[in-house]
Motif scaffolding. Structure first.
Motif, mmCIF file in Angstrom:
data_model
loop_
_atom_site.group_PDB
_atom_site.id
_atom_site.type_symbol
_atom_site.label_atom_id
_atom_site.label_comp_id
_atom_site.label_asym_id
_atom_site.label_seq_id
_atom_site.Cartn_x
_atom_site.Cartn_y
_atom_site.Cartn_z
ATOM 1 N N GLU A 20 -2.980 -1.718 -25.464
ATOM 2 C CA GLU A 20 -2.825 -1.296 -24.074
ATOM 3 C C GLU A 20 -2.352 -2.468 -23.238
ATOM 4 O O GLU A 20 -2.886 -3.575 -23.331
ATOM 5 C CB GLU A 20 -4.144 -0.768 -23.523
ATOM 6 N N CYS A 21 -1.338 -2.189 -22.406
ATOM 7 C CA CYS A 21 -0.838 -3.151 -21.435
ATOM 8 C C CYS A 21 -1.265 -2.650 -20.056
ATOM 9 O O CYS A 21 -1.016 -1.489 -19.707
ATOM 10 C CB CYS A 21 0.682 -3.251 -21.551
ATOM 11 N N GLU A 22 -1.908 -3.524 -19.287
ATOM 12 C CA GLU A 22 -2.373 -3.138 -17.961
ATOM 13 C C GLU A 22 -1.723 -4.040 -16.921
ATOM 14 O O GLU A 22 -1.786 -5.267 -17.025
ATOM 15 C CB GLU A 22 -3.894 -3.258 -17.869
ATOM 16 N N ALA A 23 -1.066 -3.434 -15.908
ATOM 17 C CA ALA A 23 -0.454 -4.165 -14.790
ATOM 18 C C ALA A 23 -1.322 -3.933 -13.561
ATOM 19 O O ALA A 23 -1.665 -2.787 -13.233
ATOM 20 C CB ALA A 23 0.976 -3.686 -14.559
ATOM 21 N N GLU A 24 -1.647 -4.993 -12.841
ATOM 22 C CA GLU A 24 -2.576 -4.858 -11.725
ATOM 23 C C GLU A 24 -2.165 -5.793 -10.594
ATOM 24 O O GLU A 24 -1.757 -6.932 -10.815
ATOM 25 C CB GLU A 24 -4.004 -5.191 -12.188
ATOM 26 N N ASN A 25 -2.262 -5.267 -9.337
ATOM 27 C CA ASN A 25 -2.176 -6.112 -8.148
ATOM 28 C C ASN A 25 -3.219 -5.623 -7.156
ATOM 29 O O ASN A 25 -4.050 -4.750 -7.480
ATOM 30 C CB ASN A 25 -0.756 -6.129 -7.576
ATOM 31 N N SER A 26 -3.141 -6.119 -5.936
ATOM 32 C CA SER A 26 -4.187 -5.788 -4.951
ATOM 33 C C SER A 26 -4.124 -4.337 -4.499
ATOM 34 O O SER A 26 -5.086 -3.831 -3.907
ATOM 35 C CB SER A 26 -4.070 -6.725 -3.745
ATOM 36 N N ARG A 27 -3.007 -3.653 -4.799
ATOM 37 C CA ARG A 27 -2.869 -2.255 -4.380
ATOM 38 C C ARG A 27 -3.297 -1.277 -5.460
ATOM 39 O O ARG A 27 -3.387 -0.088 -5.211
ATOM 40 C CB ARG A 27 -1.408 -1.970 -3.999
ATOM 41 N N GLY A 28 -3.550 -1.784 -6.691
ATOM 42 C CA GLY A 28 -3.968 -0.874 -7.746
ATOM 43 C C GLY A 28 -3.556 -1.381 -9.110
ATOM 44 O O GLY A 28 -3.164 -2.542 -9.285
ATOM 45 N N LYS A 29 -3.653 -0.501 -10.085
ATOM 46 C CA LYS A 29 -3.274 -0.897 -11.440
ATOM 47 C C LYS A 29 -2.722 0.297 -12.188
ATOM 48 O O LYS A 29 -2.974 1.452 -11.815
ATOM 49 C CB LYS A 29 -4.450 -1.521 -12.190
ATOM 50 N N ASN A 30 -2.000 0.005 -13.248
ATOM 51 C CA ASN A 30 -1.395 1.033 -14.081
ATOM 52 C C ASN A 30 -1.413 0.515 -15.524
ATOM 53 O O ASN A 30 -1.473 -0.691 -15.753
ATOM 54 C CB ASN A 30 0.040 1.313 -13.640
#
Length: 1026
Positions: free
Chosen positions: A300-310
């Motif tokens: 699993e690859c998870e992308a995250e910033n202060s507005r959320g994640k995917n």
């Protein structure tokens, strides 16, 4: 194809020569080099491609090639030809030459197929001609994807992007990413600095070609910046990723977003990544090197910033080409035997199996059965011989394993395994006679004793394999035995004679012994045996056979044919252990053994340590060394300091340290001294090597316990008391801050005056006081001190203060010349001097105006006469005399002068002649005439030395002749010198008179010349001086 009858004859010959499978030579084709995959640039500068193929066999292999399963007709193909087994393709054509190639090797014994190899062509077309791509308009803060759209190609590609102009390439970071899967450029969040033209650069790794796309302008919209938004994953790996075993797997994951998203990876199973896994390009790429089955699973690859994640997920599946776990090997079997071969391979998916014979697919039918990887052929016949291949295949690959089957048919033959002509056996033992003919198929055998066919009895056993066993043999079993073997191809026999012998006995054995290193011994080993037997002796030491050539310095076999005595010379510690004498005869093996204990000096103890230390003691511990065969009986402790010469034995508590002790206390040490200790072990053999030295350790400090010695003194100048002593050595100073205390008082006084000197090496102290009377006695003692306190004083010594020099000069000084080198001086003692006079000194010089030519002679005591020697001849000297004592020399007497005599003549007496009548020797010589500068001759000295005595007799005469009375029983040496006032002149050549010369005459000149003398007398005259 070879006719069956020819094959039968050939294999019969092979069977007759080889007879058993162990001697069969397999000569069918077998691969040395198989084809391998080849990928070439379409526009390769090399106009040819070579696909290699090489096999060995006898007769040499021939070759055929298949392309995509179809036989290549090399006879009609002008672009393709073979060199050996290699296929060479010229004028390469991508359409005609692309495909799968397979090599076939064959000779008269069979055919085999090679691995399959692909030939591919790599190329890279140009981008479609386009001046400029359409501009991409984005807002600041928005994410963007710039598509590359690579052209048509074959071969692995790599991608990069140029920003505006070469060589400014886009640098990848957490905001920018170039996918090596799609070639596109991804910018997670556009900034004003990103505005410009972007060109995609495509590289072909095989052809090394590079093509550039048309520029893509990136333009900022003027409707304001875009606000923050959650990550949107634009680059992600497929839902299923197949990965080959051992390959490098790369997963890409990149997201657009504002702020720039961070990328994290995990396995959904929760299993952590092994250390080999690497994250690259700001975590946008997950790399798994050397992929194995345990690396499979969902990632699993998870992308995250202060507005959320995917997140994006995908599963990596594992696949593997087939690889062999078990293969068959070349086999030779007899006709009518059953063959079973099995091969096993592993792979994912699980491989399927097929079998080839001589390159053709083998099917299950009748005698031939195939089940998975197993092949069985019942009742082999000659037509079954050939080359077989087991084929394992899955969708990822295919592998081949080859082996040759040789079917043998031959009549029985004993050429390889005949019975021994004479077989010896010990009476009472069991005899085994083997019947092993070479035959295909195996022969049926029977045994004869003489002409009688043997049958099974209680003592006789006939085994199915043809072996004959006779138990508890006696002399009645001695006879000729014949084995007869038969199969459908013929009959053969072999005969041997059985001889029964008496048992062998050991009559003298070695015994257990103890011996000391360096000694020599003989270990006996003697037998009584049947004279028909051949006997050999060997010795083993601790299980290893002794090599008498290699170890001849220590080991030697001595004795005759029935004696195997072992001599061991200069025994060393490693020679201890168990010795076994092995007796080998034709019919039995015997052995006898003994234990040899070698005693040597003990080995060095180890790890000597100082456990506790005081100012005079040290407690030591150590570990024992090897006792080398003799128990350790005691230890000796030794010490070394910077002040000792080498190692010295030390006193201990207990006084005797026995061999069971590993600790002791050293006593009698000096305080504040750095010590090293070592331990020496002893046993019944002697003293061993010392242990390594302990670490250096300093004893504690203490007050001095040694007083200075040899206290004395005296001398000095007026009003001084000079005190001297022997300094205390550094070894005995017992601590830092060492110095001396000097105590003194006038003789008879009570109170002591003290002085302190802080110099450890001081050996002298001068006490000054104007009230000290000259040459006055004092009581003196010297003590020692250091930082710990004062030590003992020496015993009291009497020392006199400094005295004054004599005040009165000697009187009535008179001098006379005695010789050319000597002047005699006489004076009157200074009795009126109030000071002490210890003696007198005479000062002399040549020139009254040059005081630097002074010489001096001192006499201690009351003597008033001296001979001044070593002077120059005929020279005037000035002389003066003064009294002296410890304070120095007093006033000199008024100078007087005297002139030395002229030197004695330098010319020796010449023409010396001698005559001897009886015991009377008469000497004559020419007078010596002095020169004007030499002293007048006043006489002559005749020096006579006897051989038996060391003294020299001197005869003085004023004549040039003299008579001497000599003993007839001795040898003499005679020399003549002139005598003058200046002393003795030069001596004549020595005259040697031998006791046999009585009644002879001679002269100095004729000493070596001819004389009318006997040969014995001439020999005596020529004899050397004793």
């Amino acid at each position: 194809m070879m006719l069956l009858w020819k094959r039968l004859v050939l294999l019969s010959i092979i069977g007759g020569l080889a007879g058993c499978t162990g001697d069969v030579i397999f000569q069918g084709p077998r691969w040395r080099i198989e084809p391998s995959d080849l990928i070439l640039p379409v526009d390769s500068p090399d106009p040819e491609a070579t696909i290699r193929c090489e096999a060995e066999g006898n007769p040499p292999a021939k070759y055929r090639w298949l392309l995509n399963g179809t036989l290549i007709d090399l006879g009609s193909d002008y672009r393709r030809h073979m060199s050996g087994g290699n296929l060479i393709i010229s004028s390469l054509d991508r359409d005609q030459d692309l495909g799968i190639y397979q090599c076939t090797a064959f000779n008269t014994l069979g055919t085999i197929l090679s691995h399959r190899a692909s030939l591919q062509f790599a190329y890279l077309d140009n981008f479609k001609i386009q001046a400029t791509r359409s501009a991409v308009n984005v807002r600041e803060g928005q994410g963007v994807v710039l598509l590359c759209g690579p052209p048509m190609h074959s071969g692995e590609l790599t991608f990069s992007w140029i920003f505006n102009e070469y060589p400014f390439f886009v640098q990848q970071d957490s905001r920018r990413f170039v996918s090596q899967e799609t070639g596109s450029l991804y910018i997670a969040k556009v900034e004003p600095s990103d505005v410009g033209n972007y060109t995609c650069v495509v590289n072909n790794s095989i052809t090394r070609e590079k093509v550039l796309s048309s520029p893509t302008p990136l333009v900022l919209r003027n409707d304001g910046a875009m606000g923050e938004y959650e990550p949107k994953i634009e680059v992600h790996f497929p839902d299923t990723v197949p990965a080959a075993k051992g390959s490098v797997v790369k997963l890409e994951c990149f997201a657009l977003g504002n702020p720039v998203p961070g990328i994290n990876w995990r396995r959904t199973s929760g299993v952590p990544f092994p250390s080999k896994v690497k994250m690259k390009n700001s975590n946008a790429v997950l790399e798994i090197p050397n992929f194995q089955q345990e690396d499979t699973g969902t990632y699993e690859c998870e992308a995250e910033n202060s507005r959320g994640k995917n997140a994006a997920r995908g599963r990596i599946s594992f696949y593997a080409k087939p690889h062999w776990l078990q293969t068959m090997s070349d086999t030779a079997m007899s006709i009518e035997e059953n063959l079973f071969w099995e091969c096993k391979a592993n792979g994912k998916p699980k491989p399927s199996y097929s079998w080839l014979k001589n390159g053709e697919t083998l099917m299950s039918e009748g005698r031939i059965q195939i089940e998975n990887g197993a092949l069985s052929i019942a009742a082999l016949n000659l037509s079954d011989a050939g080359m077989y291949q087991c084929v394992a295949e899955n969708k990822h690959g295919i592998i081949y394993s080859s082996a040759e089957l040789m079917v043998l048919a031959s009549p029985p033959s004993f050429s390889k395994s005949p019975l021994k002509a004479v077989l010896k056996a010990r009476s009472g033992s069991e005899v085994t006679l083997e019947c092993k003919p070479q035959a295909s198929p195996p022969a049926i055998s029977l045994w004869k004793k003489g002409n009688e066919i043997l049958q099974r009895t209680e003592r006789i056993t006939l085994l199915p394999n043809g072996t004959l066993k006779i138990a508890n043999v006696t002399r009645r079993d001695a006879a000729s035995y014949t084995c007869i073997a038969k199969n459908q191809f013929g009959t053969a026999s072999t005969t041997g004679r059985l001889l029964i012998t008496e048992p062998t006995k050991i009559i003298l054995r070695p015994t257990n012994m103890e011996i000391i290193v360096g000694e020599s011994i003989v270990l006996p080993c003697q037998i009584a045996c049947d004279p028909a037997l051949d006997v050999s002796f060997s010795w083993a030491h601790n299980g290893q056979l002794i090599d008498f050539q290699r170890d001849g310095n220590h080991f030697e076999r001595v004795g005759g044919s029935i004696s195997g005595d072992l001599m061991i010379r200069n025994i060393q510690l490693n020679h201890g252990g168990k010795y076994v004498c092995v007796i080998d005869t034709d019919v039995e093996n015997l052995s006898t053994s003994a234990i040899l204990v070698v005693k040597g000096l003990p080995g060095p103890p180890d790890t000597v340590a100082v456990e506790e230390i005081t100012d005079s003691t040290a407690q030591l511990s150590w570990s024992p060394g090897r006792d080398n065969g003799s128990p350790i009986t005691g230890y000796i402790l030794q010490a070394r300091t910077p002040f000792t010469v080498g190692w010295q034995a030390v006193d201990t508590v207990p006084e005797v340290v026995n061999g069971n002790m590993l600790t002791a206390t050293v006593v009698g040490l000096n305080a504040w001294v750095e010590y090293e200790f070592r331990v020496v072990a002893r046993n019944s053999v002697g003293m061993g090597e010392p242990s390594p030295a302990s670490d250096k350790t300093r004893t504690e400090d203490a007050m001095p316990d040694t007083a200075p010695t040899d206290v004395g003194g005296g001398g000095g100048t007026k009003s001084e008391l000079v005190i001297t002593w022997e300094p205390v050595s550094e070894e005995l100073q017992n601590g830092e801050g060492f110095g001396y205390i000097i105590a003194l008082r006038p003789l008879g006084a009570v109170t002591w005056t003290r002085a302190v000197i802080s110099t450890p090496g001081a050996a002298r102290y001068v006490f000054r006081n104007d009230t000290i009377p000259p040459f006055s006695p004092f009581d003196v003692k010297v003590g020692a001190f250091n930082n710990r306190g004062e030590g003992p004083f020496s015993s009291i010594a009497t020392v006199f203060s400094a005295e004054e020099v004599p005040s009165v000069a000697p009187r009535r000084v008179w001098a006379r010349s005695v010789s050319a080198v000597q002047i005699e001086v006489i004076w009157e003692a200074s009795l009126a001097s109030p000071e002490r006079v210890l003696g007198y000194e005479v000062v002399y010089w040549e020139d009254d105006t040059k005081p630097d030519t002074v010489g001096k002679v001192r006499l201690t005591g009351n003597s008033t006469l001296v001979n001044v020697t070593g002077l120059r001849a005929n020279t005037q000297y000035y002389l003066a005399v003064a009294a002296f004592n410890t304070a120095g020399s007093g006033p000199q007497s008024p100078p007087i002068n005297a002139t030395t005599k002229k030197p004695p003549p330098g010319q020796p007496p010449g023409n010396v002649e001698w005559t001897m009548i009886g015991s009377i020797l008469t000497l004559h010589w020419d007078p010596v005439v002095a020169m004007e500068t030499e002293a007048v001759v006043v006489g002559y000295l005749v020096l006579l030395k006897r051989h038996r005595y060391n003294d020299v007799n001197t005869i003085l005469t004023n004549k040039t002749t003299v008579e001497l009375s000599l003993s007839a029983n001795d040898n003499y040496r005679i020399q003549i010198k002139a005598l003058s006032e200046g002393g003795e002149g030069a001596g004549s050549e020595p005259i040697h008179v031998h006791k046999l010369s009585m009644g002879a005459q001679g002269s100095e000149a004729s000493r070596l010349g001819p004389l009318c003398l006997s040969a014995v007398l001439i020999g005596a005259l020529l004899s050397t001086c004793w």
